[in-house]
Design an enzyme around this catalytic site. Structure first.
Site, PDB file in Angstrom:
ATOM      1  NE  ARG A  11       1.921  53.824 -36.790  1.00  0.00           N
ATOM      2  CZ  ARG A  11       1.861  52.623 -37.328  1.00  0.00           C
ATOM      3  NH1 ARG A  11       2.582  51.648 -36.820  1.00  0.00           N
ATOM      4  NH2 ARG A  11       1.096  52.383 -38.373  1.00  0.00           N
TER       5      ARG A  11
ATOM      6  CB  CYS B 248      -0.285  51.485 -33.169  1.00  0.00           C
ATOM      7  SG  CYS B 248      -1.436  51.946 -34.484  1.00  0.00           S
TER       8      CYS B 248
END
Length: 299
Positions: free
Chosen positions: A241, A195
């Site tokens: 994100r 991530c």
């Protein structure tokens, strides 16, 4: 250093002649690197953090194909360069060491040295110049040593987690943080390497540089400015994100956050990065036009 071996072109070579000319090179590269690619696709390229590798490889091959006519045009009248042997030998040594000792940095990175050597030996320096970006772009598919990835990734994850926490708290969400673990409502989320890690940053850097190469701006100010801005753009996209995954989990539950919408958040990452790159490019263009108008008005 160059050898006096000019090539004579009798008309435009046909497709069959070109294929036969490059067949030994293609076969040689296939013998060396097909086993390596097999290991990559069944190894680290199967991991989420390394999924950019095949994409970079595909784009690099497309860039080489796209620049092939320009490369052949640049090679007309050129001499082959004996410097190509140096790059070729270095590439073979790196491949041998990397393959035998399982050092992916050397094994996969050696293909760039070999391609440089092959281009210099067959077509000359100007032809190599026509393919420079495609070869440079290949660097983004070379796996980095784990110690480098781990050293850089943890500070990046801490920074992304910190910013995501404060932004979501500022807009009113019940969120807290302990290191790289975010707690939003009753859910706890671990900010993983995929991530906000180094590989994600490199992927977004590759995306930005590919954009620069495709749009081919003439302004040095815009090219340098956008290249520098790619780093904060990549960081911002990572924050977006993580925030998107946090909000998906908070509103739709843990299953949604780890299911299809988790993959969708990855698409959000690249879409937001692309939009930010275009937005900053437009802003730099506006500033550049304003500066030129001001200079013309003063002159």
């Amino acid at each position: 250093m160059s050898t006096p071996m000019p090539r004579v072109y009798l008309g435009k070579p046909g497709l069959t002649a070109v294929a036969l000319q490059w067949l030994p090179v293609v076969v040689g590269l296939a013998v060396l690197y097909l086993p390596s690619l097999w290991d990559l696709f069944h190894g680290i390229w199967a991991e989420d953090a390394q999924m950019h590798g095949p994409i970079v490889l595909g784009i690099s091959c497309w860039l080489i194909y796209r620049n092939w006519p320009a490369m052949l045009e640049a090679s007309h009248g050129e001499h082959s360069s004996t410097w190509g042997w140096l790059f070729f030998v270095i590439g073979l040594l790196l491949y041998t060491l990397g393959r035998s000792q399982d050092i992916l940095l050397f094994e996969i990175g050696s293909v760039i040295w070999l391609l440089i050597g092959i281009a210099l030996l067959n077509l000359g320096p100007k032809a190599l110049k026509a393919q420079w970006f495609a070869l440079f772009f290949m660097l983004f598919m070379v796996p980095l040593p784990g110690v480098v990835v781990d050293t850089v990734t943890m500070p990046m994850k801490m920074a992304v987690s910190y910013v995501a926490e404060h932004v979501l708290f500022w807009v009113g969400y019940p969120i807290g943080r302990n290191g790289v673990i975010l707690q939003i409502g009753q859910y706890m989320l671990l900010v993983a390497d995929a991530c906000a890690g180094l590989h994600t940053l490199l992927t977004l850097e590759a995306l930005g540089l590919l954009y620069l190469n495709l749009v081919r701006r003439d302004s040095l100010f815009r090219n340098v400015g956008l290249a520098v801005l790619i780093v904060p753009i990549s960081f911002t996209a990572n924050v977006i994100r993580v925030m998107a995954l946090s909000l998906i989990t908070y509103h739709f539950g843990d299953e949604a956050g780890q299911g299809f919408l988790h993959g969708f958040a990855g698409m959000v990452l690249f879409l937001s990065a692309l939009l930010l790159i275009i937005a900053f490019d437009t802003a730099l263009q506006t500033f550049e036009n304003f500066r030129q108008q001001k200079i013309r008005a003063q002159s």
